[in-house]
Write a protein that holds these residues in place. Structure first.
Motif, short mmCIF file in Angstrom:
data_model
loop_
_atom_site.label_atom_id
_atom_site.label_comp_id
_atom_site.label_asym_id
_atom_site.label_seq_id
_atom_site.Cartn_x
_atom_site.Cartn_y
_atom_site.Cartn_z
N GLY A 1 -5.14 3.87 10.18
CA GLY A 1 -4.68 4.31 9.00
C GLY A 1 -5.18 5.60 8.84
N TYR B 1 8.35 2.65 8.12
CA TYR B 1 7.18 3.02 7.17
C TYR B 1 6.39 1.72 6.76
CZ TYR B 1 5.08 4.32 2.66
OH TYR B 1 4.17 4.31 1.69
N MET B 2 6.96 0.76 6.34
CA MET B 2 6.39 -0.35 5.65
C MET B 2 5.56 -1.26 6.99
SD MET B 2 9.44 -2.01 3.58
CE MET B 2 8.72 -3.28 3.06
N GLY C 1 0.77 -1.25 0.06
CA GLY C 1 -0.09 0.23 0.01
C GLY C 1 0.81 1.24 -0.16
N GLY C 2 0.13 2.40 -0.20
CA GLY C 2 0.94 3.76 -0.41
C GLY C 2 0.97 4.01 -1.54
N GLN D 1 0.83 7.97 5.13
CA GLN D 1 0.18 7.07 5.00
C GLN D 1 -0.48 7.35 3.84
OE1 GLN D 1 -1.24 4.91 9.05
NE2 GLN D 1 -1.14 7.30 9.20
N PRO D 2 -1.42 6.19 3.14
CA PRO D 2 -1.95 6.53 1.88
C PRO D 2 -3.19 7.63 2.16
CG PRO D 2 -1.55 4.24 2.12
CD PRO D 2 -1.11 4.85 3.33
N SER E 1 6.25 4.64 -2.89
CA SER E 1 6.94 3.34 -2.58
C SER E 1 8.11 3.05 -3.49
CB SER E 1 6.01 2.29 -3.09
OG SER E 1 4.80 2.47 -2.13
N ALA F 1 -6.11 2.80 2.07
CA ALA F 1 -5.34 2.21 3.13
C ALA F 1 -5.19 0.75 2.67
CB ALA F 1 -5.57 2.54 4.57
N LEU G 1 2.37 1.11 7.51
CA LEU G 1 1.65 0.52 6.65
C LEU G 1 0.57 -0.47 6.97
CD1 LEU G 1 3.10 1.13 2.93
CD2 LEU G 1 1.58 2.73 4.54
#
Lengths: 254, 332
Positions: free
Chosen positions: B290, A248-249, A2-3, B48-49, A8, A132, A252
């Motif tokens: 999230g 960061y990963m 994701g992201g 975050q997305p 990424s 997300a 997520l």
């Protein structure tokens, strides 16, 4: 994973740079006989490649299922053994990592991500394009573990930043637990007079250091006669980049 | 001499024997590093997305509601600007927060980073949090009042790498927070902070029958099952008990606020216990959903409390004084 795709890609590029650089460190260390943490650099090569593949699917190596988990499981065992050995006594080899715990957590985090990532990708595909990444129910159960590992790794990055002294190469090196235990700690509140107390306490602690040096490890940070460590600041930056990307990963995957 | 300059100069002459010295962190430095960690975590959360979706500027725009027009208009304007340049601006925000964390972590730049964090925090408090709902009448300790981000600024001030007494031998500054601003000023800030929490506990936003319960139950959405269980059960226990809960909260915060002038250690322990309860009620800042932009106010309140923990030298001095008094009384 994701992201945003571009984000990424940036992290993946950074991981590939770390992997290539650490490969170079291994080659140079062998050729020039300059000490470096072989196990750390080797782990970062493998982790860099694996993480780049997780971040960008096009970089994923076509390896058998379970291979990555096995590799990082073995890495976790190695660094766990190093951490236990360090608790029993000083690290005697300049070619081993001094602080194995962060690398142990990194390996465990890699195993965690490889075990959970396939389920998460399936859920995201089924749900369509989501803001997300959704985690399976199994992942949700262990999300607190992911948070703990993320906080630990980001804390490790902060710890590395505290040790980064641009003007003093010596302090950019790894810590020396054996020497530290032989020295008297600076009392709280003495920092403002550290410039004057540094000289005085250095004299006072010279005796302790002299006695400790007899059993002190010949590590990268050792006294002058030992070979100079290979680019300690760059090694530190690699560790920080690795810690931040892994943090960061893991975030997520919460 | 400021701490960062002293450390840098000592580092310039440092040899192997001094490396361990710098490895032994003093309490203020440890708290600075904890603050740095929180900033770094916030920066990563900002990547975050969800933060790159339209929901983020919409959340910012919603914070303008209830504020005076002269303050709300810039919030709405900035939310619109962010909505039009979402990717670039959000990436910039995240990078700034990461840079602040790394800057505080690095000894050479700690002062600059702390100063920048104060400016950034004040800006986010206005444009990002709408002053934490303080002017809108929606502020409640459970929803993060007075605004988590303003606490970053307060911490930066309390942890500033300078001492009011260069020799740092002033017994009147027995805790970390008092070193930069002085003991009295630090205690006054503590009184204002926790006193404000007591005040916000009694506002209509907190004392309405379902106010606190509703806020906590709203946090449960999107959380892991174990955290959702805690929040849903807490919300059920507090259902229709808004007034009683707000009075208890106000009393607790009030005691903590005033108690800093008396028994500091027990007050700080009480404050830490309150922050744990608050953080659970805040759903750990929504990190697991999230959509959490930060860790919320509770961890920062805990750091502030730790900054007031009596130092070892102060405790020894107090113990010595107590022993001397007791021996004099015995001799008499």
């Amino acid at each position: 994973m994701g992201g945003p795709v571009w984000l990424s890609a940036i992290f993946a590029a950074m991981m590939l740079v770390v992997a290539v650089y650490c490969t170079g460190r291994l080659v140079v260390a062998r050729r020039w006989r300059r000490p470096t943490e072989l196990d750390t650099d080797g782990a970062h090569v493998v982790m860099g490649v694996a993480m780049a593949g997780m971040l960008v699917s096009g970089l994923r190596a076509p390896l058998p299922t379970g291979l990555w988990e096995g590799v990082f499981g073995a890495g976790a065992v190695w660094f766990g053994a190093q951490a236990l050995r360090a608790r029993r006594g000083p690290v005697t080899s300049p070619w081993r990592c001094l602080h194995a715990a962060p690398h142990l957590v990194e390996c465990v985090a890699m195993v965690y991500m490889f075990l959970l990532l396939p389920a998460a990708v399936v859920i995201k595909s089924a749900a369509g394009r989501m803001g997300a990444m959704a985690v399976s129910s199994a992942g949700s159960r262990f999300s607190f573990l992911a948070l703990l590992m993320a906080v630990f790794l980001l804390g490790y990055v902060i710890w590395l930043g505290d040790r980064l002294m641009p003007r003093s190469p010596a302090l950019a090196l790894a810590a020396q637990p054996p020497a530290a235990s032989a020295l008297v700690a600076v009392p709280s509140g003495a920092a403002t007079s550290a410039s004057t107390s540094a000289t005085a306490s250095a004299t006072a602690s010279a005796a302790a250091t002299a006695s400790a040096s007899a059993t002190a490890p010949a590590a990268c940070h050792a006294a002058a006669p030992a070979p100079r460590c290979l680019a300690p600041r760059c090694a530190l930056l690699c560790k920080a980049a690795m810690g931040m990307t892994m943090g960061y990963m893991l975030i997520l995957m919460l | 001499m400021s701490e960062s300059v002293a450390v840098a100069r000592a580092a310039a002459r440092a040899g192997p024997a001094d490396q361990a010295r710098f490895a032994a962190l003093e309490p203020r430095r440890k708290l600075q590093l904890a603050l740095a960690l929180v900033w770094l975590l916030d920066g990563i959360l900002q990547f975050q997305p969800w933060m790159f979706s339209k929901a983020f500027p919409q959340m910012l725009a919603d914070s303008a509601q209830g504020n005076p027009a002269v303050l709300a208009a810039p919030i709405t304007w900035s939310a619109g600007l962010i909505g039009h340049h979402l990717t670039v601006l959000n990436a910039l925000f995240a990078t700034i927060q990461v840079a602040l964390g790394l800057g505080i972590a690095c000894r050479a730049s700690v002062k600059y980073a702390l100063g920048a964090s104060v400016a950034w925090s004040l800006g986010v408090w206005w444009f990002g949090e709408g002053f934490g709902g303080v002017l809108a009448g929606t502020a409640s300790p459970v929803n993060g009042a007075p605004g988590a981000v303003i606490l970053y600024a307060l911490l930066a001030v309390l942890l500033w790498p300078a001492d009011t007494d260069p020799a740092d031998t002033d017994p009147g500054a027995p805790f970390v927070a008092g070193r930069a601003v002085g003991r009295r000023a630090a205690q006054a800030l503590w009184l204002v902070l926790w006193g404000s929490l007591a005040f916000f506990s009694l506002t209509p936003a907190s004392r309405a029958p379902q106010a606190i319960s509703g806020t906590i139950s709203a946090m449960a959405a999107g959380e892991p099952s174990w955290l959702a269980w805690i929040d849903s059960h807490a919300a059920s226990a507090l259902a229709h008990q808004g007034l009683a809960a707000s009075i208890v909260l106000a009393a607790a915060f009030g005691i903590i606020a005033a108690g800093i002038y008396a028994s500091a250690r027990s007050v700080i322990i009480a404050a830490l216990v309150m922050t744990v309860a608050l953080w659970l009620a805040q759903g750990l800042g929504g990190i697991f959903t999230g959509m959490g932009t930060d860790v919320e106010s509770a961890p920062l309140l805990a750091l502030i409390a730790l900054a007031f923990w009596p130092s070892a030298t102060a405790a020894e001095a107090a113990s010595a004084t107590a022993s001397a008094t007791a021996s004099e009384a015995g001799a008499a």
